[in-house]
Design a protein around this motif. Sequence first.
Motif, PDB file in Angstrom:
ATOM      1  N   ALA A   1       0.846  -1.191   0.000  1.00  0.00           N
ATOM      2  CA  ALA A   1       0.000   0.000   0.000  1.00  0.00           C
ATOM      3  C   ALA A   1       0.880   1.239   0.000  1.00  0.00           C
ATOM      4  N   GLY A   2       0.371   2.324  -0.581  1.00  0.00           N
ATOM      5  CA  GLY A   2       1.131   3.560  -0.654  1.00  0.00           C
ATOM      6  C   GLY A   2       0.351   4.743  -0.099  1.00  0.00           C
ATOM      7  N   PHE A   3       0.859   5.922  -0.390  1.00  0.00           N
ATOM      8  CA  PHE A   3       0.228   7.171   0.027  1.00  0.00           C
ATOM      9  C   PHE A   3       0.188   8.143  -1.149  1.00  0.00           C
ATOM     10  N   ASP A   4      -0.880   8.910  -1.221  1.00  0.00           N
ATOM     11  CA  ASP A   4      -1.114  10.046  -2.126  1.00  0.00           C
ATOM     12  C   ASP A   4      -1.989   9.706  -3.320  1.00  0.00           C
ATOM     13  N   ASP A   5      -2.175   8.412  -3.628  1.00  0.00           N
ATOM     14  CA  ASP A   5      -3.005   7.994  -4.765  1.00  0.00           C
ATOM     15  C   ASP A   5      -2.605   8.750  -6.031  1.00  0.00           C
ATOM     16  N   ALA A   6      -1.351   8.577  -6.440  1.00  0.00           N
ATOM     17  CA  ALA A   6      -0.846   9.198  -7.664  1.00  0.00           C
ATOM     18  C   ALA A   6      -1.621   8.699  -8.871  1.00  0.00           C
ATOM     19  N   ASP A   7      -1.577   9.465  -9.955  1.00  0.00           N
ATOM     20  CA  ASP A   7      -2.321   9.106 -11.156  1.00  0.00           C
ATOM     21  C   ASP A   7      -1.959   7.720 -11.673  1.00  0.00           C
ATOM     22  N   PHE A   8      -0.689   7.329 -11.509  1.00  0.00           N
ATOM     23  CA  PHE A   8      -0.251   6.046 -12.053  1.00  0.00           C
ATOM     24  C   PHE A   8      -0.645   4.862 -11.183  1.00  0.00           C
ATOM     25  N   ALA A   9      -1.112   5.122  -9.948  1.00  0.00           N
ATOM     26  CA  ALA A   9      -1.377   4.036  -8.997  1.00  0.00           C
ATOM     27  C   ALA A   9      -2.373   3.022  -9.543  1.00  0.00           C
ATOM     28  N   ARG A  10      -3.375   3.487 -10.226  1.00  0.00           N
ATOM     29  CA  ARG A  10      -4.406   2.582 -10.735  1.00  0.00           C
ATOM     30  C   ARG A  10      -3.926   1.763 -11.926  1.00  0.00           C
ATOM     31  N   TYR A  11      -2.811   2.183 -12.555  1.00  0.00           N
ATOM     32  CA  TYR A  11      -2.324   1.510 -13.754  1.00  0.00           C
ATOM     33  C   TYR A  11      -1.172   0.547 -13.478  1.00  0.00           C
TER      34      TYR A  11
ATOM     35  N   PRO B   1       0.049  -5.262  -9.816  1.00  0.00           N
ATOM     36  CA  PRO B   1      -1.375  -4.956  -9.650  1.00  0.00           C
ATOM     37  C   PRO B   1      -1.600  -3.487  -9.295  1.00  0.00           C
ATOM     38  N   ALA B   2      -2.846  -3.037  -9.516  1.00  0.00           N
ATOM     39  CA  ALA B   2      -3.201  -1.664  -9.157  1.00  0.00           C
ATOM     40  C   ALA B   2      -2.989  -1.451  -7.662  1.00  0.00           C
ATOM     41  N   LEU B   3      -2.490  -0.249  -7.323  1.00  0.00           N
ATOM     42  CA  LEU B   3      -2.005   0.013  -5.960  1.00  0.00           C
ATOM     43  C   LEU B   3      -3.075   0.574  -5.038  1.00  0.00           C
ATOM     44  N   THR B   4      -3.227  -0.041  -3.868  1.00  0.00           N
ATOM     45  CA  THR B   4      -4.014   0.532  -2.783  1.00  0.00           C
ATOM     46  C   THR B   4      -3.261   1.733  -2.224  1.00  0.00           C
ATOM     47  N   SER B   5      -3.978   2.829  -1.982  1.00  0.00           N
ATOM     48  CA  SER B   5      -3.287   4.041  -1.546  1.00  0.00           C
ATOM     49  C   SER B   5      -4.216   4.936  -0.733  1.00  0.00           C
ATOM     50  N   ILE B   6      -3.592   5.800   0.073  1.00  0.00           N
ATOM     51  CA  ILE B   6      -4.329   6.828   0.810  1.00  0.00           C
ATOM     52  C   ILE B   6      -4.428   8.073  -0.072  1.00  0.00           C
ATOM     53  N   ARG B   7      -5.632   8.510  -0.331  1.00  0.00           N
ATOM     54  CA  ARG B   7      -5.856   9.695  -1.166  1.00  0.00           C
ATOM     55  C   ARG B   7      -6.004  10.931  -0.295  1.00  0.00           C
ATOM     56  N   GLN B   8      -5.147  11.911  -0.541  1.00  0.00           N
ATOM     57  CA  GLN B   8      -5.252  13.178   0.167  1.00  0.00           C
ATOM     58  C   GLN B   8      -6.238  14.099  -0.558  1.00  0.00           C
ATOM     59  N   PRO B   9      -6.987  14.930   0.204  1.00  0.00           N
ATOM     60  CA  PRO B   9      -7.990  15.817  -0.414  1.00  0.00           C
ATOM     61  C   PRO B   9      -7.324  17.058  -1.025  1.00  0.00           C
ATOM     62  N   VAL B  10      -6.761  16.902  -2.215  1.00  0.00           N
ATOM     63  CA  VAL B  10      -5.957  17.960  -2.827  1.00  0.00           C
ATOM     64  C   VAL B  10      -6.735  19.263  -2.953  1.00  0.00           C
TER      65      VAL B  10
ATOM     66  N   LEU C   1      -9.208   6.041   1.974  1.00  0.00           N
ATOM     67  CA  LEU C   1      -8.472   4.845   1.590  1.00  0.00           C
ATOM     68  C   LEU C   1      -9.033   4.311   0.271  1.00  0.00           C
ATOM     69  N   ILE C   2      -8.178   4.212  -0.739  1.00  0.00           N
ATOM     70  CA  ILE C   2      -8.571   3.672  -2.037  1.00  0.00           C
ATOM     71  C   ILE C   2      -8.039   2.246  -2.136  1.00  0.00           C
ATOM     72  N   SER C   3      -8.931   1.279  -1.996  1.00  0.00           N
ATOM     73  CA  SER C   3      -8.535  -0.133  -1.994  1.00  0.00           C
ATOM     74  C   SER C   3      -8.501  -0.683  -3.417  1.00  0.00           C
ATOM     75  N   ARG C   4      -7.356  -1.281  -3.777  1.00  0.00           N
ATOM     76  CA  ARG C   4      -7.205  -1.877  -5.106  1.00  0.00           C
ATOM     77  C   ARG C   4      -6.569  -3.272  -4.977  1.00  0.00           C
ATOM     78  N   GLU C   5      -6.145  -3.832  -6.109  1.00  0.00           N
ATOM     79  CA  GLU C   5      -5.722  -5.226  -6.162  1.00  0.00           C
ATOM     80  C   GLU C   5      -4.482  -5.542  -5.329  1.00  0.00           C
ATOM     81  N   SER C   6      -3.628  -4.555  -5.047  1.00  0.00           N
ATOM     82  CA  SER C   6      -2.370  -4.843  -4.347  1.00  0.00           C
ATOM     83  C   SER C   6      -2.566  -5.288  -2.907  1.00  0.00           C
ATOM     84  N   THR C   7      -3.785  -5.132  -2.375  1.00  0.00           N
ATOM     85  CA  THR C   7      -4.069  -5.603  -1.017  1.00  0.00           C
ATOM     86  C   THR C   7      -5.289  -6.518  -0.966  1.00  0.00           C
ATOM     87  N   ASN C   8      -5.778  -6.917  -2.107  1.00  0.00           N
ATOM     88  CA  ASN C   8      -7.019  -7.693  -2.161  1.00  0.00           C
ATOM     89  C   ASN C   8      -6.700  -9.181  -2.272  1.00  0.00           C
TER      90      ASN C   8
END
Length: 295
Positions: free
Chosen positions: A222-232, A235-244, A275-282
């Motif tokens: 899992a990461g932090f910031d939910d960068a644009d590339f995280a979903r690509y 596997p797609a990355l689970t990340s914490i999304r900050q309210p930019v 929290l944006i949950s994706r395949e990297s933690t599923n």
Amino acid sequence: GLIVPDYQKIDFFTSLCAEISRKCRDSGYSVLLGDISTPDPLTRGQWTIGLAKEYVSKRVTGVIMEPVDLVDESSEATLEALGILQAAHIPVVLIDRDIEQPPMRSQYDLIGIDNVQAGYRVAKHLLENGARKLRFLTEPQPASTIRQRIQGVAQAVIDAGGEWRKSYAIEINPDDIETLTSMFKGKDRPDAIVCRNDPLAARLIQVLSRLRIKVPKSVMIAGFDDADFARYLSPALTSIRQPVGLIAATATEVLIGRMRKPETPPRHIQLDVELISRESTNRGAKAQSRRHLSK
């Protein structure tokens, strides 16, 4: 004026600067980004100080600043830049982190997220999905915000009945492939890793792919910031999304208020994350019990 040394290096700050520029324009202010074409990490401190001097010469009316980190003498560079602005009576709002180490607070307004809560949230997610040997991965000389994330991760492990050791927060250069590889040798290899940000998580996934270690089957990431590339990523990355958008709007509002009423007491505003949950933690089904967390 904006002083954000990580601009163009981390997607979060690129998006944040764009949002701040838009919010300022909506309020009738123009924004200076300074010379950001080649902010080499080795000269980041000198670049920050030079930009503060430039803003004084251009008579800016206020500055939004991210303190320097990940370089030697980062605190000294930040303090020197702030001193230059203060001597010119230019109000400053800090974003992301303070210049004082928590729980102490400085004289400056601060806008950011609750990093302890964010670390707790992502760790709890990993524990609920079966993590038993959770680690935190960061680069050397982490900023106070990163240490707060580690604090949140540690508390989540302890609350789940596990034990947290200082060595579980691993400081490593992302290019140190040998050390990254050594993490996954032996019986104490982690089965879940929280990374300080998405670029570091992406680097780790790349190394794991070379080692034929499957994510998330063998280790969740899992990461932090939910960068644009995280979903690509694969596997797609689970990340914490900050309210930019909200951070930008709040920082802009606070700075304009500070310019109009400089005697206002400093404010510390913490915003919530998602929290944006994706395949990297599923791993499919959630763990039924966390009684066997590693000691």
